[in-house]
Write a protein that holds these residues in place. Sequence first.
Motif, PDB file in Angstrom:
ATOM      1  N   LYS A  16       0.824  -1.197   0.000  1.00 24.06           N
ATOM      2  CA  LYS A  16       0.000   0.000   0.000  1.00 24.06           C
ATOM      3  C   LYS A  16       0.866   1.258   0.000  1.00 24.06           C
ATOM      4  O   LYS A  16       0.608   2.196  -0.741  1.00 24.06           O
ATOM      5  N   ASN A  17       1.881   1.267   0.832  1.00 23.79           N
ATOM      6  CA  ASN A  17       2.776   2.417   0.971  1.00 23.79           C
ATOM      7  C   ASN A  17       4.081   2.150   0.230  1.00 23.79           C
ATOM      8  O   ASN A  17       4.436   1.007  -0.033  1.00 23.79           O
ATOM      9  N   PRO A  18       4.821   3.226  -0.091  1.00 27.78           N
ATOM     10  CA  PRO A  18       6.082   3.027  -0.805  1.00 27.78           C
ATOM     11  C   PRO A  18       7.169   2.474   0.112  1.00 27.78           C
ATOM     12  O   PRO A  18       7.138   2.674   1.330  1.00 27.78           O
ATOM     13  N   LYS A  19       8.104   1.787  -0.496  1.00 26.94           N
ATOM     14  CA  LYS A  19       9.294   1.347   0.225  1.00 26.94           C
ATOM     15  C   LYS A  19      10.053   2.620   0.630  1.00 26.94           C
ATOM     16  O   LYS A  19      10.174   3.550  -0.173  1.00 26.94           O
ATOM     17  N   PRO A  20      10.566   2.680   1.861  1.00 28.17           N
ATOM     18  CA  PRO A  20      11.309   3.883   2.267  1.00 28.17           C
ATOM     19  C   PRO A  20      12.646   3.996   1.520  1.00 28.17           C
ATOM     20  O   PRO A  20      13.252   2.990   1.161  1.00 28.17           O
ATOM     21  N   LEU A  21      13.042   5.232   1.280  1.00 32.01           N
ATOM     22  CA  LEU A  21      14.362   5.470   0.685  1.00 32.01           C
ATOM     23  C   LEU A  21      15.434   5.048   1.680  1.00 32.01           C
ATOM     24  O   LEU A  21      15.257   5.153   2.885  1.00 32.01           O
ATOM     25  N   ASP A  22      16.563   4.576   1.158  1.00 26.92           N
ATOM     26  CA  ASP A  22      17.714   4.254   2.007  1.00 26.92           C
ATOM     27  C   ASP A  22      18.977   4.707   1.289  1.00 26.92           C
ATOM     28  O   ASP A  22      18.936   5.166   0.148  1.00 26.92           O
TER      29      ASP A  22
END
Length: 166
Positions: free
Chosen positions: A64-70
Amino acid sequence: MLETNSPPDLHASSTKEPRLWCDDGWTAKVLKNEDDDGWAVAMTQNGQAEPALIGPWTMGRDKKNPKPLDVNAFHTLVKTASEFVLRQQQQQHAALHQSIEVTANTERVTVKLDIVPDEDNPQAVLSAFDASGEPLASLSVSPAFKLSRASATAWVEGGFVKPVQR
């Protein structure tokens, strides 16, 4: 349609949030793709109003939500966006500065067309150089002038008379 609000101007500092990373002269911002259920990431170089690159972004585990930036993703995005900008600059340079070598009147001549883009007064210069690089002729032509082997040869063999615009 992507919602692309201008990134914050963070020249001196760095930001490392799940959907916004600013570092190394670039800002990565994860955006909701309003046309579907997916996400995108916009890469904007500091000082630029528009993103240099917008691409798809991975969904997180909850689908549902985007993968967080790393850090690894950000560095990959910076590399990709930098390469894209470089290729774009190279293509623009190639379009504005053309060069053809021709043999005319038994001599090797390099003919160049240099276009100066300008919204109000675009210009172009057609020039010729001998084998040692010495200038033979130079004149203004329309920015729409098409430099080809045939047009270059005709110009040189015709004594560097201004080409007829078609």
